[in-house]
Design a protein around this motif. Structure first.
Motif, PDB file in Angstrom:
ATOM      1  N   GLY A   1      37.106 -73.095 -73.064  1.00 56.04           N
ATOM      2  CA  GLY A   1      37.353 -73.370 -71.648  1.00 56.04           C
ATOM      3  C   GLY A   1      38.478 -74.334 -71.356  1.00 56.04           C
ATOM      4  N   VAL A   2      39.173 -74.807 -72.396  1.00 57.23           N
ATOM      5  CA  VAL A   2      40.325 -75.676 -72.157  1.00 57.23           C
ATOM      6  C   VAL A   2      41.465 -74.788 -71.648  1.00 57.23           C
ATOM      7  N   THR A   3      42.085 -75.203 -70.541  1.00 58.02           N
ATOM      8  CA  THR A   3      43.094 -74.358 -69.902  1.00 58.02           C
ATOM      9  C   THR A   3      44.475 -74.574 -70.518  1.00 58.02           C
ATOM     10  N   ASP A   4      45.379 -73.628 -70.248  1.00 56.87           N
ATOM     11  CA  ASP A   4      46.762 -73.801 -70.701  1.00 56.87           C
ATOM     12  C   ASP A   4      47.375 -75.062 -70.099  1.00 56.87           C
ATOM     13  N   GLY A   5      47.007 -75.335 -68.842  1.00 55.20           N
ATOM     14  CA  GLY A   5      47.518 -76.542 -68.196  1.00 55.20           C
ATOM     15  C   GLY A   5      47.061 -77.804 -68.925  1.00 55.20           C
ATOM     16  N   GLN A   6      45.806 -77.804 -69.374  1.00 56.90           N
ATOM     17  CA  GLN A   6      45.305 -78.980 -70.106  1.00 56.90           C
ATOM     18  C   GLN A   6      45.978 -79.102 -71.470  1.00 56.90           C
TER      19      GLN A   6
ATOM     20  N   CYS B   1      37.814 -83.197 -72.671  1.00 59.54           N
ATOM     21  CA  CYS B   1      38.521 -82.584 -71.537  1.00 59.54           C
ATOM     22  C   CYS B   1      37.545 -82.373 -70.380  1.00 59.54           C
ATOM     23  N   GLN B   2      36.339 -81.872 -70.699  1.00 59.93           N
ATOM     24  CA  GLN B   2      35.327 -81.655 -69.654  1.00 59.93           C
ATOM     25  C   GLN B   2      34.943 -82.956 -68.967  1.00 59.93           C
TER      26      GLN B   2
ATOM     27  N   ARG C   1      40.959 -72.809 -76.158  1.00 63.76           N
ATOM     28  CA  ARG C   1      40.916 -71.890 -75.005  1.00 63.76           C
ATOM     29  C   ARG C   1      39.570 -71.184 -74.936  1.00 63.76           C
ATOM     30  N   GLU C   2      39.020 -70.799 -76.079  1.00 66.98           N
ATOM     31  CA  GLU C   2      37.691 -70.159 -76.101  1.00 66.98           C
ATOM     32  C   GLU C   2      36.633 -71.084 -75.524  1.00 66.98           C
TER      33      GLU C   2
END
Ligand SMILES: [Zn+2]
Length: 326
Positions: free
Chosen positions: A304-309, A250-251, A301-302
């Motif tokens: 740094g992956v967002t809800d949008g992702q 994701c990053q 989420r911990e």
């Protein structure tokens, strides 16, 4: 409005909702089950599947994509019976699952065989997609094949090329069981490219079994989705490494090419001969349908992956994969 075929008939693509892209209702050795049925109770197993899928629905999952094909015990009437009792979309597949040889049914016809001719698999797969599976009204919405440690054996290559031909004829997308440790996803992309397959309509399944970011980056740069689809199979790769790898991809900006699942089943008989259900559960305690919503999403989420992702991976990517050609 674009639609997709499911076990219960056509569903609007917008109604697929939250999708797990690789889950099985049943994985069965059908010829063994029919002849040595001691481990099987049809009513009990159907009720158990209904309960497990109902629990999954309660987590907010609207759709499972079920790549159970020939070689994995596909039997659509049983899936229809389950689906009558639980409100979830089940997407059926066509294709053939082997790591090496073809069933004898297919060994003597098709390219390079005694009788030659077109590969009979192509017509079988196209029929499942365009007319329905085994006299039921259920149509397959995607194609499935496999490549494993053994690599591109003659049998595996015939299946890959037949799946590619059926894709070209119908536009149905493809999911491939791969083994990332021999970079077999890249072999698949090469064969498919030679065969005119749209790489953006392919999930390279089981890519989540590796932490090799360079390999995964090659796959997504080749246009395909990567299936991070074995959450809970921590015996093959531990939980922390699975979630770290998704977060890192994701990053790197590849969230639009990642799909998620467990590759779990309501019941799989592969271990029935040598062990008990309890022993299997002890070996892989998290290998069940609700692990992603209960454990994986909080861990992402911990990191740094967002809800949008997360929505992109669970909702938008599956919908795009099943939409018309890009
Ligand atoms: Zn699977």
């Amino acid at each position: 409005m674009a639609t997709i075929e499911s076990v219960r008939g056509q569903v609007e693509l917008d109604e697929l909702g939250t999708v797990l892209m690789h889950e099985h209702v049943f994985v069965l050795s059908e010829e063994i089950r029919e002849n040595y049925p001691g481990y099987w109770d049809e009513d009990e197993r159907v009720a158990d599947a209904v309960a497990k899928l109902t629990a999954l629905k309660s987590r907010g999952v609207d759709t499972i994509v079920d790549p159970t094909v020939i070689g994995l015990g596909r039997y659509i009437p049983r899936i229809q019976r389950v689906n009558e009792q639980v409100d979830i979309n089940i997407i059926a597949a066509t294709g053939l699952y082997t790591y090496n040889e073809l069933p004898f049914f297919l060994q003597y016809a098709g390219p390079g065989t005694m009788f030659g001719g077109d590969d009979p698999m192509i017509a079988m797969f196209v029929n499942d997609i365009s007319k329905g599976i085994a006299g039921t009204p259920v149509k397959a919405a995607f194609l499935k094949c496999a490549i494993e440690e053994q690599g591109l054996t003659p049998g595996v290559e015939r299946v890959l090329r037949a799946v590619a031909a059926a894709h070209v004829e119908t536009g149905a997308p493809i999911t491939v069981h791969t083994n990332p440790h021999n970079e077999s996803g890249l072999i698949v992309q090469k064969i498919f490219a030679e065969s005119g397959v749209d790489a953006t309509k392919v999930v390279i399944g089981h890519s989540g079994d590796t932490t090799d970011l360079d390999y995964l980056t090659k796959l997504v740069d080749g246009g395909s989705y990567i299936g991070m689809d074995r959450f809970g199979l921590d015996v093959l790769l531990p939980f922390e490494q699975r979630v770290d790898t998704v977060a890192q991809m994701c990053q790197r900006g590849y969230v639009e090419q990642i799909v998620l699942a467990h590759d779990a089943s309501c019941f799989i008989d592969w271990f029935s001969a040598g062990t008990t259900e309890d022993a299997k559960d002890a070996a892989a305690p998290n290998w069940h349908f609700t692990h992603i919503h209960d454990d994986v999403l909080p861990a992402l989420r911990e990191r740094g992956v967002t809800d949008g992702q997360i929505t992109t991976m669970l909702v938008d990517n599956p919908r795009r994969y099943f939409s018309g050609r890009s």
